[in-house]
Write an enzyme that holds these catalytic residues in place. Structure first.
Site, PDB file in Angstrom:
ATOM      1  N   HIS A   1       0.841  -1.207   0.000  1.00 11.53           N
ATOM      2  CA  HIS A   1       0.000   0.000   0.000  1.00 11.53           C
ATOM      3  C   HIS A   1       0.875   1.256   0.000  1.00 11.53           C
ATOM      4  CE1 HIS A   1      -2.968  -2.829   2.095  1.00 11.53           C
ATOM      5  NE2 HIS A   1      -3.650  -2.419   1.048  1.00 11.53           N
TER       6      HIS A   1
ATOM      7  N   LYS B   1      -1.512  -5.938  -8.482  1.00  7.88           N
ATOM      8  CA  LYS B   1      -1.825  -7.128  -7.682  1.00  7.88           C
ATOM      9  C   LYS B   1      -3.268  -7.548  -7.964  1.00  7.88           C
ATOM     10  CE  LYS B   1      -2.114  -9.914  -4.063  1.00  7.88           C
ATOM     11  NZ  LYS B   1      -3.206  -9.538  -3.204  1.00  7.88           N
TER      12      LYS B   1
HETATM   13  P1  AMP Z   1      -6.723  -3.550  -0.627  1.00  7.92           P
HETATM   14  O1  AMP Z   1      -6.518  -2.831   0.675  1.00  7.92           O
HETATM   15  O2  AMP Z   1      -6.276  -4.977  -0.588  1.00  7.92           O
HETATM   16  O3  AMP Z   1      -8.095  -3.341  -1.196  1.00  7.92           O
HETATM   17  O4  AMP Z   1      -5.726  -2.873  -1.655  1.00  7.92           O
HETATM   18  C1  AMP Z   1      -5.723  -1.489  -1.869  1.00  7.92           C
HETATM   19  C2  AMP Z   1      -4.864  -1.159  -3.058  1.00  7.92           C
HETATM   20  O5  AMP Z   1      -3.528  -1.607  -2.808  1.00  7.92           O
HETATM   21  C3  AMP Z   1      -5.325  -1.866  -4.339  1.00  7.92           C
HETATM   22  O6  AMP Z   1      -5.156  -0.972  -5.442  1.00  7.92           O
HETATM   23  C4  AMP Z   1      -4.378  -3.031  -4.440  1.00  7.92           C
HETATM   24  O7  AMP Z   1      -4.178  -3.488  -5.753  1.00  7.92           O
HETATM   25  C5  AMP Z   1      -3.102  -2.414  -3.877  1.00  7.92           C
HETATM   26  N1  AMP Z   1      -2.200  -3.459  -3.396  1.00  7.92           N
HETATM   27  C6  AMP Z   1      -2.482  -4.453  -2.521  1.00  7.92           C
HETATM   28  N2  AMP Z   1      -1.416  -5.264  -2.357  1.00  7.92           N
HETATM   29  C7  AMP Z   1      -0.440  -4.773  -3.170  1.00  7.92           C
HETATM   30  C8  AMP Z   1       0.897  -5.174  -3.471  1.00  7.92           C
HETATM   31  N3  AMP Z   1       1.443  -6.255  -2.923  1.00  7.92           N
HETATM   32  N4  AMP Z   1       1.605  -4.429  -4.362  1.00  7.92           N
HETATM   33  C9  AMP Z   1       1.042  -3.331  -4.945  1.00  7.92           C
HETATM   34  N5  AMP Z   1      -0.206  -2.905  -4.701  1.00  7.92           N
HETATM   35  C10 AMP Z   1      -0.940  -3.613  -3.832  1.00  7.92           C
END
Ligand code: AMP
Length: 289
Positions: free
Chosen positions: A39, A152
């Site tokens: 994040h 991701k």
């Molecule tokens: P989430 O909190 O899982 O909904 O993710 C929020 C944002 O962070 C989304 O745009 C995800 O694609 C991004 N994200 C989550 N994990 C990763 C990672 N390992 N590398 C890059 N972006 C990520």
């Protein structure tokens, strides 16, 4: 702490209006919290595109299915705030469910077609409608110049590009690379569900995707590669596989025999209590060239 946290749309709008009056460029980073370095890589990346960065933290109930982990999803706001402050983020928007879905709420945002009826759209019915609904709301609430999403969740990024274009939402959508642990496991809030034994098994996904990518990029027939990949994932200790597929990077159409243009290999698989997803880019190598 220089990070400011607001919980209502009215406060969010007041802060953003102040920035806009000063001509500042604003970026939004939507998240569900339980923040990790992946994040933070988004907030760092988007710094190059904006003067002020907002991170929203909201575990959105409408993108979870009835038997999924909405209740168990980690909620760690104080730790998240410390990470955002250390990363130099200016504003955290952490609304309640009531703030986002007040009594009487009745509007859906639904994206049809090949971006939503395959991969996670097939294994998590309604998931992308929930994503489209909440991201539309966040974009209209914050009115940022740009918003950034991780590869991701590659399919999610495609869905978001689709509806922001279709609905003429005036925002630049930026995609960011996947951040991984040293052993290759893609960082994810859901990695917290893994026991130490499962955590040791989890990097199998990255390894298998890497092997498939290497062979497919050289023009190997993909059916045997995927069959071996499935076997390796299940033998490593994963309970089940929702999908392991190679699809066109632009259209998400399934690649049937060999990779001839930019594609991605996608996986979703269950390990203990966690459903893990990952993907790799496959760029064909022109062997005769
Ligand atoms: P989430 O909190 O899982 O909904 O993710 C929020 C944002 O962070 C989304 O745009 C995800 O694609 C991004 N994200 C989550 N994990 C990763 C990672 N390992 N590398 C890059 N972006 C990520």
């Amino acid at each position: 702490m220089t990070l400011k946290t607001v919980h209502s749309v009215a406060e969010l709008r007041a802060v953003v209006a102040g920035w806009r009056a000063r001509g500042l460029r604003v970026a939004l980073v939507p998240t569900m919290g339980a923040l990790h370095a992946g994040h933070i890589s988004l907030t760092d990346h988007v710094r190059n595109h904006a003067d002020r960065v907002i991170v929203s933290i909201f575990v959105n109930p409408t993108q979870f299915g009835p038997n999924e982990d909405f209740g168990a999803y980690p909620r760690t706001l104080p730790d998240d705030q410390k990470m955002l402050d250390a990363a130099g983020v200016e504003l955290c928007f952490a609304p309640s469910v009531e703030e986002m879905y007040p009594d009487g709420f009745a509007t859906r945002v639904s994206v049809d077609g090949s971006f939503t009826n395959v991969l996670c759209g097939a294994s998590r019915p309604g998931h992308f409608d929930g994503v489209a609904q909440i991201v539309t709301k966040l974009l209209l609430q914050a009115l940022p110049d740009c918003a950034i999403f991780g590869q991701k969740d590659y399919q999610q990024l495609m869905v978001i590009r689709r509806f922001t274009t279709d609905l003429n939402i005036p925002v630049e959508i930026i995609g960011a690379p996947i951040l991984r642990e040293d052993d290759g496991l893609a960082m994810s809030s859901r990695n917290r569900y893994l026991t130490p034994e499962e955590r040791a098994i989890a990097p199998t996904l990255d390894r298998v995707l890497g092997e498939i990518t290497k062979a497919a990029a050289r023009g190997a027939e993909i059916a045997p590669l995927l069959a071996k990949g499935r076997e390796d994932i299940l033998n490593a200790g994963f309970k089940s596989i929702d999908y392991l597929e190679i699809r066109d990077a632009d259209t998400l159409e399934r690649v049937e025999d060999r990779v001839r243009k930019s594609s991605r290999v996608f996986v979703a698989a269950h390990l203990g209590k966690a459903r893990l997803i990952d993907n790799h880019a496959i760029d064909p190598i022109n062997i005769t060239g």
